[in-house]
Scaffold this active site. Structure first.
Site, mmCIF file in Angstrom:
data_model
loop_
_atom_site.group_PDB
_atom_site.id
_atom_site.type_symbol
_atom_site.label_atom_id
_atom_site.label_comp_id
_atom_site.label_asym_id
_atom_site.label_seq_id
_atom_site.Cartn_x
_atom_site.Cartn_y
_atom_site.Cartn_z
ATOM 1 N N TYR A 102 0.839 -1.210 0.000
ATOM 2 C CA TYR A 102 0.000 0.000 0.000
ATOM 3 C C TYR A 102 0.874 1.261 0.000
ATOM 4 C CZ TYR A 102 -4.424 2.470 0.532
ATOM 5 O OH TYR A 102 -5.513 3.283 0.326
ATOM 6 N N LYS B 76 -3.066 8.499 2.808
ATOM 7 C CA LYS B 76 -4.319 8.342 3.569
ATOM 8 C C LYS B 76 -4.148 8.877 4.999
ATOM 9 C CE LYS B 76 -6.942 6.380 0.437
ATOM 10 N NZ LYS B 76 -7.837 7.247 -0.352
HETATM 11 P P1 NAD Z 1 -12.021 4.078 -8.524
HETATM 12 O O1 NAD Z 1 -10.884 3.852 -9.466
HETATM 13 O O2 NAD Z 1 -13.349 3.662 -8.960
HETATM 14 O O3 NAD Z 1 -12.070 5.600 -8.072
HETATM 15 C C1 NAD Z 1 -10.924 6.423 -7.984
HETATM 16 C C2 NAD Z 1 -11.324 7.740 -8.610
HETATM 17 O O4 NAD Z 1 -10.290 8.699 -8.444
HETATM 18 C C3 NAD Z 1 -11.580 7.612 -10.110
HETATM 19 O O5 NAD Z 1 -12.892 8.024 -10.408
HETATM 20 C C4 NAD Z 1 -10.586 8.563 -10.723
HETATM 21 O O6 NAD Z 1 -11.077 9.223 -11.862
HETATM 22 C C5 NAD Z 1 -10.395 9.548 -9.575
HETATM 23 N N1 NAD Z 1 -9.199 10.370 -9.773
HETATM 24 C C6 NAD Z 1 -7.900 9.973 -9.851
HETATM 25 N N2 NAD Z 1 -7.115 11.040 -10.111
HETATM 26 C C7 NAD Z 1 -7.936 12.134 -10.203
HETATM 27 C C8 NAD Z 1 -7.734 13.506 -10.453
HETATM 28 N N3 NAD Z 1 -6.512 14.017 -10.669
HETATM 29 N N4 NAD Z 1 -8.818 14.322 -10.465
HETATM 30 C C9 NAD Z 1 -10.055 13.849 -10.233
HETATM 31 N N5 NAD Z 1 -10.319 12.551 -9.991
HETATM 32 C C10 NAD Z 1 -9.264 11.698 -9.982
HETATM 33 O O7 NAD Z 1 -11.600 3.294 -7.186
HETATM 34 P P2 NAD Z 1 -12.260 3.271 -5.731
HETATM 35 O O8 NAD Z 1 -11.682 2.065 -5.074
HETATM 36 O O9 NAD Z 1 -13.720 3.459 -5.812
HETATM 37 O O10 NAD Z 1 -11.568 4.522 -5.033
HETATM 38 C C11 NAD Z 1 -12.294 5.585 -4.440
HETATM 39 C C12 NAD Z 1 -11.662 5.982 -3.118
HETATM 40 O O11 NAD Z 1 -11.844 4.916 -2.168
HETATM 41 C C13 NAD Z 1 -10.162 6.220 -3.192
HETATM 42 O O12 NAD Z 1 -9.830 7.311 -2.339
HETATM 43 C C14 NAD Z 1 -9.596 4.938 -2.620
HETATM 44 O O13 NAD Z 1 -8.297 5.107 -2.107
HETATM 45 C C15 NAD Z 1 -10.613 4.669 -1.542
HETATM 46 N N6 NAD Z 1 -10.631 3.319 -0.989
HETATM 47 C C16 NAD Z 1 -10.699 2.232 -1.810
HETATM 48 C C17 NAD Z 1 -10.695 0.967 -1.274
HETATM 49 C C18 NAD Z 1 -10.728 -0.254 -2.155
HETATM 50 O O14 NAD Z 1 -10.360 -1.348 -1.693
HETATM 51 N N7 NAD Z 1 -11.191 -0.155 -3.395
HETATM 52 C C19 NAD Z 1 -10.654 0.785 0.127
HETATM 53 C C20 NAD Z 1 -10.603 1.915 0.932
HETATM 54 C C21 NAD Z 1 -10.588 3.184 0.376
#
Ligand code: NAD
Length: 274
Positions: A158, A165
């Site tokens: 990670y 984070k």
């Molecule tokens: P995802 O890929 O669907 O979403 C990530 C989003 O970030 C995308 O829509 C992308 O377009 C956007 N993004 C990246 N760079 C950008 C920029 N410069 N400007 C605007 N938007 C931008 O994946 P996800 O897993 O739904 O991630 C969403 C959030 O949840 C993230 O912060 C991720 O770290 C967090 N998260 C994910 C998990 C997991 O296991 N999937 C667990 C905990 C937290």
């Protein structure tokens, strides 16, 4: 549960990439509770995908471009929102980025420029967005962001995203203190691992899912609905007294200090006298 927890509320959603995005699940749950929504997108391929999702599921929702690493984009996004609405009630920030190799190489190898970019997009963007959002929250509001347990403890691969984070969670606390007197709440949802586009970049994602399923108190991985339900709670007045918090939606994984020894391992130990 009542179907109108968010009736009359307007929300902004940052971070829908496709139908598996955490932001999309949260948006759908908020819309089902009566919220009106506006979305951000970055770049042409995502514009098409988000447009398609909205056309089929939320034809009344708007979408505007916003690369959160660009102040001009954030300003233009909020101008477009303000032209449509006088005020907003909640923001879902669900955005993160780092280079793919940073999620498989050792953390110690992270280049300065990658570190800066990861923290800019994944943590600073919350500050920039909260500043603009607050101007449209004259009667208070709720801002939420997505984090992960890798901010608190070392999770293999990670890496710099864990550091980002940690900065995101600390930023949420400082924002909660700054904006609280204006009735604006800022909270983090710490979701367990979910298969999404962003998560596919993490080396060993399969292991994260397997370990959670075997060891978490609830003996399963989180579902998108689990996270979305918490987003509805945070957007609604049900959470009116909650700010600066990190709410773990991880089937209880974070409470463990040690995994239970698997029965087969215990038998092996008895045989070898360990
Ligand atoms: P995802 O890929 O669907 O979403 C990530 C989003 O970030 C995308 O829509 C992308 O377009 C956007 N993004 C990246 N760079 C950008 C920029 N410069 N400007 C605007 N938007 C931008 O994946 P996800 O897993 O739904 O991630 C969403 C959030 O949840 C993230 O912060 C991720 O770290 C967090 N998260 C994910 C998990 C997991 O296991 N999937 C667990 C905990 C937290």
């Amino acid at each position: 549960m009542s179907q109108n927890l968010l009736q009359g509320k307007r929300g902004l959603v940052f971070g829908v990439a496709n139908e598996k995005s955490i932001a999309w699940a949260c948006a759908q749950a908020c819309a089902a509770q009566g919220a009106e929504l506006a979305f951000s997108y970055v770049g042409e391929p995502l514009e098409k995908r988000v447009r398609k999702l909205l056309e089929s599921d939320m034809p009344d929702a708007s979408m505007f471009p916003c690369d959160v690493s660009k102040d001009a984009d954030i300003t233009a996004f909020f101008e477009a929102v303000h032209a449509k609405w006088d005020s907003i009630d909640f923001v879902i920030h669900s955005v993160a980025f780092t280079h793919r190799e940073d999620l498989s190489n050792p953390f110690v190898a992270t280049p300065r420029s990658h570190f800066a970019l990861a923290l800019d997009i994944s943590a600073y963007s919350l500050v920039a967005i909260a500043r603009e959002a607050a101007k449209l929250m004259s009667s208070g509001g709720s801002i939420m962001t997505m984090t992960y347990y890798g901010s608190e403890k070392v999770i293999p691969n990670y890496n710099v995203m864990g550091v980002a984070k940690a900065a995101l969670e600390a930023s949420a606390r400082y924002l909660a203190a700054d904006l609280g007197p204006s009735g604006i709440r800022v909270n983090c949802i710490s979701a367990g691992p979910v298969r999404t586009l962003a998560a596919s970049a993490i080396a060993g994602m399969r292991d994260m899912l397997d370990v959670t399923e075997q060891c978490a108190p609830l003996r399963r991985n989180v579902h998108l609905d689990d996270v979305a339900g918490t987003a509805v709670y945070l957007a609604s007045s049900l959470s009116a007294g909650v700010t600066g918090e990190v709410l773990h939606v991880d089937c209880g994984y974070n409470v463990l200090g040690m995994y239970a020894v698997m029965p087969e391992r215990r038998t092996q130990g008895a045989e070898t006298g360990e």
